[in-house]
Scaffold this motif. Structure first.
Motif, mmCIF file in Angstrom:
data_model
loop_
_atom_site.group_PDB
_atom_site.id
_atom_site.type_symbol
_atom_site.label_atom_id
_atom_site.label_comp_id
_atom_site.label_asym_id
_atom_site.label_seq_id
_atom_site.Cartn_x
_atom_site.Cartn_y
_atom_site.Cartn_z
ATOM 1 N N SER A 119 1.898 7.073 -6.730
ATOM 2 C CA SER A 119 0.762 7.839 -7.023
ATOM 3 C C SER A 119 1.327 9.337 -6.765
ATOM 4 C CB SER A 119 -0.412 7.709 -6.166
ATOM 5 O OG SER A 119 -1.229 6.422 -6.423
ATOM 6 N N SER B 140 -7.906 7.046 -1.913
ATOM 7 C CA SER B 140 -8.144 5.957 -1.476
ATOM 8 C C SER B 140 -7.158 4.972 -0.599
ATOM 9 C CB SER B 140 -8.678 5.235 -2.793
ATOM 10 O OG SER B 140 -9.745 5.868 -3.366
ATOM 11 N N GLY B 141 -6.076 5.069 -1.277
ATOM 12 C CA GLY B 141 -4.661 4.359 -0.606
ATOM 13 C C GLY B 141 -4.394 4.923 0.668
ATOM 14 N N LYS B 142 -4.543 6.288 0.943
ATOM 15 C CA LYS B 142 -4.295 6.965 2.131
ATOM 16 C C LYS B 142 -5.611 6.505 3.111
ATOM 17 C CE LYS B 142 -1.282 10.897 0.772
ATOM 18 N NZ LYS B 142 -1.341 12.467 0.775
ATOM 19 N N VAL C 240 1.800 1.838 -3.782
ATOM 20 C CA VAL C 240 0.787 2.498 -4.260
ATOM 21 C C VAL C 240 0.745 4.034 -3.956
ATOM 22 C CG1 VAL C 240 -1.788 2.555 -4.483
ATOM 23 C CG2 VAL C 240 -0.513 0.210 -4.403
ATOM 24 N N ILE C 241 0.715 4.240 -2.722
ATOM 25 C CA ILE C 241 0.884 5.868 -2.381
ATOM 26 C C ILE C 241 1.814 6.432 -2.758
ATOM 27 C CG2 ILE C 241 0.750 7.389 -0.242
ATOM 28 C CD1 ILE C 241 -0.755 5.209 1.259
ATOM 29 N N ILE D 235 -6.916 7.330 -6.625
ATOM 30 C CA ILE D 235 -6.104 6.507 -6.164
ATOM 31 C C ILE D 235 -5.329 6.682 -5.008
ATOM 32 C CG2 ILE D 235 -4.185 4.902 -6.755
ATOM 33 C CD1 ILE D 235 -5.142 5.058 -9.676
ATOM 34 N N LEU E 150 0.881 -1.208 -0.222
ATOM 35 C CA LEU E 150 0.021 -0.029 -0.035
ATOM 36 C C LEU E 150 0.718 1.206 -0.084
ATOM 37 C CD1 LEU E 150 -2.984 1.083 -0.158
ATOM 38 C CD2 LEU E 150 -2.941 0.665 2.438
#
Length: 236
Positions: free
Chosen positions: A28, A53-55, A24-25, A50, A21
């Motif tokens: 992004s 939502s990741g945070k 992803v953050i 994105i 995760l």
């Protein structure tokens, strides 16, 4: 044994989930900064979703990890002296965008402004963030959230008030139960796992403090926290 096994499983899974995760953050963020080239408006908006939502998912995972530490008895406090005003201002800056989206005004008042506290700074931020973000979340468009703090009888006393949807008397009885979400009839409109307030209660208790609330459905809510300014001071 079952409870300990569950807590160990939650802690393990939380750590495993945070690694991908964070990637992803991180990526992004890099895309939004243009590190891999220019992006158009539609791409920027999608990547922004994105990232947000990741945070949000990372916050949920961190809450679950904290809960597993509490249940397994591994949660510790790390005391330090810090300015109450600085911490409150920092949290206010963090939630300002959330408030702006709903046109909710936020006011913060600390008296005296030089007030200092000896506590776990990270957990104090977590307490305040959960209370203020909840107040914003359950406020109506154009509402307000007020944070007031002062010193009284060697205690830091602060309150978080809003003029939002309020909490019924029946819901107040289960407010601090983990994974419990109140306003079940309207819960689809609000994000959350029901962990925030239960963790607030745990962290306040660990500091030797107490938490109370006054609320009425449709009339807003006020949470009041009392925490010793010095860890050696106990509540009568």
């Amino acid at each position: 044994m079952a409870s300990n096994t569950k807590s160990e499983f939650l802690a393990s899974m939380s750590h495993e989930l945070r690694t991908p995760l964070n990637a992803v953050i991180g990526y992004s963020d890099m895309l939004l900064e243009g590190s891999f080239g220019e992006i158009n408006h539609h791409q920027r908006r999608s990547i922004g979703h994105i990232l947000a939502s990741g945070k949000h998912l990372l916050e949920i995972i961190n809450d679950i990890l904290d809960l597993s530490k509490v249940e397994s008895g591994k949660m510790e406090l790390f005391y330090e002296d810090f300015s109450v005003h600085d911490v409150f201002r920092n949290v206010g800056n963090i939630v300002s965008l959330l408030a702006k989206k709903k046109n909710v005004s936020i006011s913060v008042s600390v008296h005296p402004e030089s007030l200092c506290l000896s506590a776990d700074k990270v957990r104090m931020k977590q307490i305040l963030y959960n209370l203020v973000s909840n107040a914003i979340k359950f406020s109506q468009e154009g509402g307000y959230v007020r944070v007031d703090a002062c010193e009284k009888d060697s205690m830091l006393v602060f309150s978080v008030s809003d003029n939002g949807i309020g909490i019924s008397e029946d819901d107040q009885k289960r407010l601090f139960t983990p994974f419990t979400q109140i306003h079940s009839d309207t819960s689809r409109h609000y994000d959350g796992t029901g962990l925030g307030l239960s963790l607030v209660k745990v962290f306040v208790d660990m500091h030797g403090g107490d938490i109370s609330l006054k609320s009425e459905a449709g009339m807003g809510t006020t949470f009041t926290i009392r925490i010793p300014l010095n860890p050696n001071v106990k509540i009568d």
